[in-house]
Write a protein that holds these residues in place. Structure first.
Motif, short mmCIF file in Angstrom:
data_model
loop_
_atom_site.label_atom_id
_atom_site.label_comp_id
_atom_site.label_asym_id
_atom_site.label_seq_id
_atom_site.Cartn_x
_atom_site.Cartn_y
_atom_site.Cartn_z
N GLY A 41 -20.26 31.39 18.60
CA GLY A 41 -19.72 30.11 18.18
C GLY A 41 -18.89 30.22 16.92
N LEU A 42 -19.30 31.08 16.02
CA LEU A 42 -18.53 31.28 14.79
C LEU A 42 -17.18 31.92 15.10
CD1 LEU A 42 -18.57 31.06 11.70
CD2 LEU A 42 -19.58 33.34 11.62
N LEU A 43 -17.17 32.88 16.02
CA LEU A 43 -15.91 33.55 16.38
C LEU A 43 -14.92 32.59 17.02
CD1 LEU A 43 -17.25 36.95 17.75
CD2 LEU A 43 -15.84 36.61 15.71
N GLU A 44 -15.42 31.60 17.75
CA GLU A 44 -14.52 30.64 18.40
C GLU A 44 -13.71 29.85 17.37
OE1 GLU A 44 -16.54 28.12 21.10
OE2 GLU A 44 -17.14 29.74 22.46
N ASP A 45 -14.31 29.62 16.20
CA ASP A 45 -13.64 28.82 15.16
C ASP A 45 -13.00 29.67 14.07
OD1 ASP A 45 -14.43 26.57 16.51
OD2 ASP A 45 -16.16 26.14 15.23
N TRP A 46 -13.26 30.97 14.08
CA TRP A 46 -12.77 31.83 13.00
C TRP A 46 -11.25 32.04 13.16
CZ3 TRP A 46 -16.36 34.25 9.50
CH2 TRP A 46 -15.74 35.01 8.50
N PRO A 47 -10.48 31.83 12.11
CA PRO A 47 -9.01 32.01 12.22
C PRO A 47 -8.63 33.49 12.28
CG PRO A 47 -9.63 31.52 9.96
CD PRO A 47 -10.89 31.39 10.76
N PRO A 48 -7.61 33.83 13.03
CA PRO A 48 -7.13 35.23 13.05
C PRO A 48 -6.49 35.57 11.70
CG PRO A 48 -5.65 33.83 14.29
CD PRO A 48 -6.83 32.97 13.93
N TYR A 49 -6.52 36.86 11.39
CA TYR A 49 -5.91 37.29 10.13
C TYR A 49 -4.41 37.08 10.18
CZ TYR A 49 -3.99 40.33 6.54
OH TYR A 49 -3.27 40.81 5.48
N ASP A 50 -3.89 36.47 9.11
CA ASP A 50 -2.45 36.23 8.99
C ASP A 50 -1.99 36.83 7.68
OD1 ASP A 50 0.12 35.18 8.55
OD2 ASP A 50 -0.34 33.35 9.68
N PRO A 51 -1.19 37.91 7.73
CA PRO A 51 -0.76 38.58 6.49
C PRO A 51 0.06 37.69 5.56
CG PRO A 51 0.44 39.41 8.39
CD PRO A 51 -0.65 38.56 8.93
N VAL A 52 0.61 36.62 6.09
CA VAL A 52 1.42 35.73 5.24
C VAL A 52 0.52 34.82 4.41
CG1 VAL A 52 3.13 33.87 5.23
CG2 VAL A 52 3.34 35.77 6.87
N ASP A 100 -7.52 41.08 3.61
CA ASP A 100 -7.88 41.12 5.03
C ASP A 100 -9.32 41.54 5.29
OD1 ASP A 100 -7.89 43.76 4.31
OD2 ASP A 100 -6.60 44.45 5.97
N ARG A 101 -10.19 41.43 4.26
CA ARG A 101 -11.53 42.01 4.40
C ARG A 101 -12.61 40.92 4.38
NH1 ARG A 101 -13.10 47.19 4.39
NH2 ARG A 101 -10.94 47.77 3.94
N VAL A 102 -13.63 41.12 5.21
CA VAL A 102 -14.77 40.20 5.33
C VAL A 102 -16.06 40.95 4.95
CG1 VAL A 102 -16.14 38.75 6.90
CG2 VAL A 102 -13.65 38.92 7.20
N PHE A 103 -16.88 40.30 4.15
CA PHE A 103 -18.20 40.83 3.79
C PHE A 103 -19.22 40.17 4.70
CE2 PHE A 103 -21.69 40.58 0.27
CZ PHE A 103 -22.45 41.53 0.94
N LEU A 104 -19.94 40.99 5.46
CA LEU A 104 -20.94 40.48 6.40
C LEU A 104 -22.32 41.04 6.05
CD1 LEU A 104 -21.75 38.96 8.97
CD2 LEU A 104 -21.07 40.96 10.29
N PRO A 105 -23.10 40.32 5.22
CA PRO A 105 -24.47 40.76 4.93
C PRO A 105 -25.39 40.35 6.07
CG PRO A 105 -23.97 38.77 3.70
CD PRO A 105 -22.73 39.11 4.48
N ILE A 131 -12.97 42.09 14.09
CA ILE A 131 -11.98 43.18 14.14
C ILE A 131 -10.89 42.83 15.14
CG2 ILE A 131 -11.65 45.58 14.81
CD1 ILE A 131 -14.42 46.17 13.64
N GLU A 132 -11.29 42.24 16.27
CA GLU A 132 -10.31 41.85 17.29
C GLU A 132 -9.36 40.77 16.76
OE1 GLU A 132 -10.36 40.05 21.85
OE2 GLU A 132 -12.12 41.11 21.07
N LEU A 133 -9.85 39.95 15.82
CA LEU A 133 -9.01 38.91 15.21
C LEU A 133 -8.15 39.46 14.07
CD1 LEU A 133 -11.57 35.95 15.08
CD2 LEU A 133 -9.50 36.07 16.49
N GLY A 134 -8.25 40.76 13.82
CA GLY A 134 -7.40 41.40 12.83
C GLY A 134 -8.01 41.61 11.47
#
Length: 568
Positions: A404-415, A420-425, A439-442
């Motif tokens: 469910g979180l992935l469905e709403d997570w925005p893809p990485y946009d370099p602009v 581009d890094r996520v901390f996942l504890p 990773i698939e979202l960039g």
């Protein structure tokens, strides 16, 4: 300044005579809670201590009381005796057992604040009145905090109004001390009579009223363990009450000396009570529900179960421990401060707790999240963040899970995304679904083990026996690991126990362990799981009533099970 906040005397201290109500801790008044929070010493009977202790400050001294000289609280004729014990609280510096009034005053010496708590209301307690007089004679300042009297509170919980729009006299009788003149007066009246007595003396009290002029067909209700989840009410008449209690197997009983509140009059008629019995008709009333979760996570679910009338029993099945190698977690937390991450994603309350503890170790607080976007899976995780001072930027709008979180997570946009890094504890046994999806979202992901989950120690022997023997009415499984761990440390629940699972994966694990799944939450939320169990209980109750059968708990169906004794 309220009376409960008045300064205690340097020499005599201060005593608060406090009414703890008839048994439900929720009936304590705000004044009572205020007095308890500032008390240095608590003086009360054991059952009253159970009601008030949660509101006392840590380290309060406790003086439990045994009324009279008999084990039966209604048969002792002597002055209450007090004995000092040292439990979770500190020991009160008091002399050996003496009469209650002197012990209360001794406890107050040196400026100490004493709460002398009694069941119901202090104004209706003979011993409390004697102790107040003793305090007044000795110059010990005191106050009285009224409580809900059992004679009023118990009928309200039993669905028996004492008055209505037509009005009527209401007489209160203590059968233990009532004189012949008293019985004659209430027998001649057509008003409502509220009788405080014991279970094995109800029939005798009914006989006194009939002998004094009341008709044998006058409606009567008898309630035992009122305002608690052990409450049970019988509807009868003055002439049939003895037979009703015998047919219900309530008598004869070794617990016949337990107190009851009996209401005599037309307002206690069965037809009216069927509509007004709000407490005993709760969907899970009296159900003993096993909550196999980590201790930190069980509180909210247990509170919700109590609101449905259940008695939750928390059994930790998972213990949370720090990671074996903390260096990775330490580097990630430092990276939060130095601007290494654009996002941090929390998938559990334990992840929030692990990061918060690391912050406190380094002297950091919620301000370290400035400029970082925060995601949370689940209502409880979001609440834990808010308690930390952090409002999540992203919570799944649909399924509360990694998917469910992935469905709403925005893809990485370099602009628009400078980093581009996520901390996942996360836990050491978490799945890789979220990592792969990010990773698939960039995004680049620092997948960090913030805590380890290990199997908890086995519960006490009596709990294990209740699990395997059908002593629990239901068990709530909130994850596959709770299924595996509970079966591993305590054994498989009995087949009469209702099995409720939070989702399909958990249900599959339960079935693999030979369990029949009766209830499944409509969405993966502990709140929805409790709601689903409550709806199951409502349907079960409605079916029994429609068939004309007595409403019983699932545990009463096990082989050899006896009918529930309401005073145990």
């Amino acid at each position: 300044m309220s009376p409960t906040n008045l300064p205690a005397g340097l020499e005599h201290g201060h005593v608060t005579f406090l009414g703890a109500g008839p048994g439900d801790p929720g009936l304590l008044t705000l004044r009572a809670v205020e007095a308890l929070s500032s008390a240095d010493v608590l003086v009360a009977e054991h059952d009253v201590l159970d009601v008030i202790r949660a509101h006392a400050r840590q380290g309060v001294s406790v003086v439990p009381m045994n009324p009279g000289s008999s084990s039966d609280p209604y048969q002792g004729t002597g002055t209450p005796q007090l004995t000092v014990v040292d439990g979770a609280s500190t020991t009160a510096a008091l002399p050996p057992p003496r009469d209650a009034a002197h012990l209360v005053m001794e406890a107050a010496r040196g400026g100490r604040r004493v709460v002398r708590a009694v069941s119901g209301d202090p104004g209706l307690d003979t011993y409390a009145t004697e102790e107040m007089l003793a305090c007044a004679a000795a110059g010990v300042p005191f106050e009285v905090v009224p409580g809900v009297a059992a004679a009023v509170g118990v009928p309200a919980y039993a669905g028996v109004p004492l008055r209505d729009a037509h009005g009527a006299d209401v007489r209160f009788v203590d059968a233990r001390t009532a004189s012949d003149r008293c019985w004659t007066e209430v027998g001649a009246s057509d008003g409502t009579v509220v009788v405080s007595t014991t279970l094995d003396s109800v029939a005798a009290a009914a006989g006194e009223l009939v002998a004094a002029g009341r008709k044998p067909d006058t409606p009567m209700t008898v309630t035992v363990a009122g305002t608690t989840t052990r409450q049970r009410t019988w509807t009868a008449t003055l002439g049939t009450v003895a037979q009703t209690l015998k047919q219900a197997k309530a008598l004869p009983s070794p617990d016949g000396g337990r107190p009851v509140i009996a209401v005599v009059g037309e307002r206690s008629a069965a037809a009216q009570r069927d509509q007004l019995s709000w407490f005993e008709s709760k969907p899970l009333f009296g159900w003993k529900v096993l909550v196999p979760r980590t201790k930190e996570q069980a509180a909210t679910l247990s509170d919700q179960l109590r609101s449905y009338g259940a008695v939750p029993h928390e059994v930790p099945t998972i213990a949370v421990e720090p990671p074996r190698t903390p260096q990775q977690m330490e580097r990630a937390v430092k990276g939060l401060v130095t601007g290494r991450y654009e996002w941090i994603a929390f998938t559990s309350v334990n992840a929030v707790k692990a990061v918060r503890e690391k912050f406190e170790e380094y002297g950091l607080d919620a301000r370290a999240f400035a400029g970082i976007k925060v995601a949370a899976v689940g209502e409880q995780t979001a609440k834990a963040l808010v308690a930390f001072g952090v409002k999540p930027d992203l919570v799944p709008s649909g399924e509360q899970s990694a998917a469910g979180l992935l469905e709403d997570w925005p893809p990485y946009d370099p602009v628009f995304d400078p980093i581009d890094r996520v901390f996942l504890p996360r836990a050491d046994i978490a799945t890789e679904t979220l990592v792969a999806g990010l990773i698939e979202l960039g995004w680049e992901v620092d997948d960090v083990t913030a805590y380890r989950t290990v199997r908890a120690s086995p519960p006490p022997a009596d709990t294990r026996e209740a699990i395997k023997g059908g002593g629990f009415d239901a068990v709530l499984f909130t994850s596959s690991s709770t299924v595996r761990n509970l079966v591993g440390i305590a054994g498989k629940p009995h087949n009469v126990t209702v099995i409720a699972c939070i989702g399909p994966a958990t249900a599959k694990t339960a079935e693999e362990h030979g369990l029949r799944v009766d209830v499944m939450a409509p969405e993966p939320s502990v709140g929805k799981l409790a709601e689903a169990l409550a709806e199951f209980g409502l349907r079960r109750r409605a079916s029994a009533l429609e068939a004309g059968d007595p409403v019983t708990r699932p545990s009463e169906r096990r082989p050899g099970a006896r009918r529930r004794r309401s005073t145990t």
